[in-house]
Write a protein that holds these residues in place. Sequence first.
Motif, PDB file in Angstrom:
ATOM      1  N   TRP A 236       0.492  -0.825  -0.020  1.00  0.00           N
ATOM      2  CA  TRP A 236       0.628  -0.023   0.117  1.00  0.00           C
ATOM      3  C   TRP A 236       0.748   1.043   0.456  1.00  0.00           C
ATOM      4  CZ3 TRP A 236      -4.674   1.501  -0.737  1.00  0.00           C
ATOM      5  CH2 TRP A 236      -4.769   3.586  -0.875  1.00  0.00           C
ATOM      6  N   GLU A 237       1.546   1.282   0.924  1.00  0.00           N
ATOM      7  CA  GLU A 237       2.905   2.424   1.109  1.00  0.00           C
ATOM      8  C   GLU A 237       3.185   2.704  -0.209  1.00  0.00           C
ATOM      9  OE1 GLU A 237       1.413   3.962   3.278  1.00  0.00           O
ATOM     10  OE2 GLU A 237       2.544   3.870   5.347  1.00  0.00           O
ATOM     11  N   PRO A 243       3.211   8.457   2.061  1.00  0.00           N
ATOM     12  CA  PRO A 243       3.042   7.161   3.090  1.00  0.00           C
ATOM     13  C   PRO A 243       2.783   7.550   4.067  1.00  0.00           C
ATOM     14  CG  PRO A 243       4.572   7.520   1.381  1.00  0.00           C
ATOM     15  CD  PRO A 243       4.289   8.414   1.427  1.00  0.00           C
ATOM     16  N   PHE A 244       2.340   6.309   5.501  1.00  0.00           N
ATOM     17  CA  PHE A 244       2.846   6.911   7.112  1.00  0.00           C
ATOM     18  C   PHE A 244       3.659   6.535   7.250  1.00  0.00           C
ATOM     19  CE2 PHE A 244       1.812   4.212  10.744  1.00  0.00           C
ATOM     20  CZ  PHE A 244       2.131   6.187  11.469  1.00  0.00           C
ATOM     21  N   VAL A 245       4.674   5.291   5.872  1.00  0.00           N
ATOM     22  CA  VAL A 245       5.419   5.010   6.585  1.00  0.00           C
ATOM     23  C   VAL A 245       6.550   5.164   4.604  1.00  0.00           C
ATOM     24  CG1 VAL A 245       7.277   2.993   6.903  1.00  0.00           C
ATOM     25  CG2 VAL A 245       5.092   3.424   8.156  1.00  0.00           C
ATOM     26  N   ASP A 246       7.246   5.524   5.238  1.00  0.00           N
ATOM     27  CA  ASP A 246       8.060   6.118   3.622  1.00  0.00           C
ATOM     28  C   ASP A 246       8.989   5.001   3.208  1.00  0.00           C
ATOM     29  OD1 ASP A 246       9.499   6.535   1.208  1.00  0.00           O
ATOM     30  OD2 ASP A 246       9.527   8.605   1.291  1.00  0.00           O
ATOM     31  N   VAL A 247       8.140   3.414   2.493  1.00  0.00           N
ATOM     32  CA  VAL A 247       8.986   2.724   2.443  1.00  0.00           C
ATOM     33  C   VAL A 247       9.885   2.432   1.540  1.00  0.00           C
ATOM     34  CG1 VAL A 247       8.988   0.168   1.623  1.00  0.00           C
ATOM     35  CG2 VAL A 247       6.360   0.727   2.655  1.00  0.00           C
ATOM     36  N   ARG A 248       9.657   3.501   0.411  1.00  0.00           N
ATOM     37  CA  ARG A 248      10.789   4.158  -0.808  1.00  0.00           C
ATOM     38  C   ARG A 248      11.997   4.562   0.103  1.00  0.00           C
ATOM     39  NH1 ARG A 248       6.672   4.833  -4.120  1.00  0.00           N
ATOM     40  NH2 ARG A 248       6.833   3.304  -6.372  1.00  0.00           N
ATOM     41  N   MET A 249      11.920   5.382   0.491  1.00  0.00           N
ATOM     42  CA  MET A 249      12.919   6.310   1.652  1.00  0.00           C
ATOM     43  C   MET A 249      13.553   5.389   2.762  1.00  0.00           C
ATOM     44  SD  MET A 249      13.106   9.133   3.942  1.00  0.00           S
ATOM     45  CE  MET A 249      12.755   8.406   5.984  1.00  0.00           C
ATOM     46  N   LEU A 250      13.191   4.536   3.307  1.00  0.00           N
ATOM     47  CA  LEU A 250      13.509   3.761   4.280  1.00  0.00           C
ATOM     48  C   LEU A 250      14.819   2.597   3.411  1.00  0.00           C
ATOM     49  CD1 LEU A 250      11.338   2.104   6.894  1.00  0.00           C
ATOM     50  CD2 LEU A 250      12.781   3.398   7.368  1.00  0.00           C
ATOM     51  N   ALA A 251      14.161   1.895   2.577  1.00  0.00           N
ATOM     52  CA  ALA A 251      14.848   1.369   1.427  1.00  0.00           C
ATOM     53  C   ALA A 251      16.086   2.030   0.808  1.00  0.00           C
ATOM     54  CB  ALA A 251      14.118   0.637   0.227  1.00  0.00           C
ATOM     55  N   ARG A 252      15.852   3.351  -0.070  1.00  0.00           N
ATOM     56  CA  ARG A 252      16.926   4.171  -0.065  1.00  0.00           C
ATOM     57  C   ARG A 252      17.565   4.551   1.181  1.00  0.00           C
ATOM     58  NH1 ARG A 252      12.572   6.695  -2.707  1.00  0.00           N
ATOM     59  NH2 ARG A 252      13.138   8.697  -1.199  1.00  0.00           N
ATOM     60  N   ASN A 253      17.424   4.745   1.936  1.00  0.00           N
ATOM     61  CA  ASN A 253      17.698   5.108   3.150  1.00  0.00           C
ATOM     62  C   ASN A 253      18.633   4.276   3.979  1.00  0.00           C
ATOM     63  OD1 ASN A 253      18.860   6.988   5.743  1.00  0.00           O
ATOM     64  ND2 ASN A 253      17.727   8.255   5.060  1.00  0.00           N
TER      65      ASN A 253
END
Length: 446
Positions: A236-237, A243-253
């Motif tokens: 969903w995110e 997004p409530f939890v920015d999955v893309r940012m967590l993957a990049r960061n």
Amino acid sequence: MLVGPLLNPINTTMVSVALTPISRDLGIGSAQAIWLVAALYLASAIAQPTMGKLADRFGPKKVFLVGLVIVGVAGVVPEFLQGFGGAVFARVLIGIGTSSAYPAALTTLRQHSERIGKPTPPLVLGALSITSLVSAAAGPPLGGALIAAFGWHAIFLVNVPLAAFGLVVASMWLPSDRDRPVRDTEVPVLTALDPAGMLLMTGFVSALLVFLLDLSAGWWWLLGVAIVLLVALVLWELRAHAPFVDVRMLARNGALSRTYVRLFLIYLVAYTMTYGFSQWVQDVAGFSSDVAGYIQLPAAILAGVVSFVVARKTRVRGPLLIAAAVPIVGGLMLLLLHADAPVWLIALVPTMFGIPQGLASVSNQAALYSQVPSSYIGTAAGLSRTSVYIGAIAASSLIGGVFGERPTTPDLHVLGWVIVGVAIALTALTVGDRALRRGAVGAARG
């Protein structure tokens, strides 16, 4: 701004010395009493990122003040809803209310920094962490003193004057939300808040934490539910506008993701020690609740001193390495404890965990503050606390499974070996994290 963030950690640890008297008064076992710990963690793990998201959208001052009102109400709940259920409900409300303060405070700092065009001084940023840390470390001695003087209900009632004081000073001196930078005003509120993401996150965390809370119950289906909800959350995110939890940012960061993992591991160690040791000191070593709290007072003082010294520095890698390695020594020292151990040895062991908390709290916060964009700081701060609470609830599950109805000295030694193993893993993670080099963190901060 420093008043609000102290309420969550002080309530988190103050109850550690209250579990035994509450169990005796209400006629419940240790495994049931640990729900008083888990209730606050479960509520906080979900509410922290939610409050951060609300602070990012509506303004930190509004969220800060609403949270304090909830805390004040929670303090009197056990007086009207007596019994174990009332105490658990009050802990849930305390978890929700106190979750507003930390993400709102970090959001306020970042927005004020942008408004005046100057970076946040390390000591000002560190003051948030120091306040939280010192209040967490001071929780057991304060809780012990309150229980000795007024009974266990006092650890709830003390929130009323604290929340009232926070409301007054925050209303007077926190910057108005009208002065903050406004973002995404063209985005509808529901889209910006991502309620579907919030619900999926709530379901995932709830299923996981209830499963971890009582592994002996064999609720493996809850683990399956947690995995399904996690997959649904990620999918969903990935397509959500905000997004409530920015999955893309967590993957990049990767640096931010590793910061969350470090927080989980260090607090798994810290709370395994805090709750396990406090129960053993009372039930096996035979000390009263207030003495059990005073025994941990030197650790609280040491944690405060260490955190103040570290907050004045810009380096984070060295302090985090020490914070990871020292619990190895602390875990081994737990193996030396027995019912007739000298008081000086019993008091020395907690200091081995006060030092790491002082170092890790300030340094991980500094790393996180430099690793996320301004628009995401409230949510990121909330998620960092979620990492802490998942570690804490895992510690509660571990203690409940090892101690059962009553702790023993061999049980304490099992916890000591677990702490050693987790600390070794934490050390390996910290050593291998290139982002913690001074240049990487300094560049991100600048």
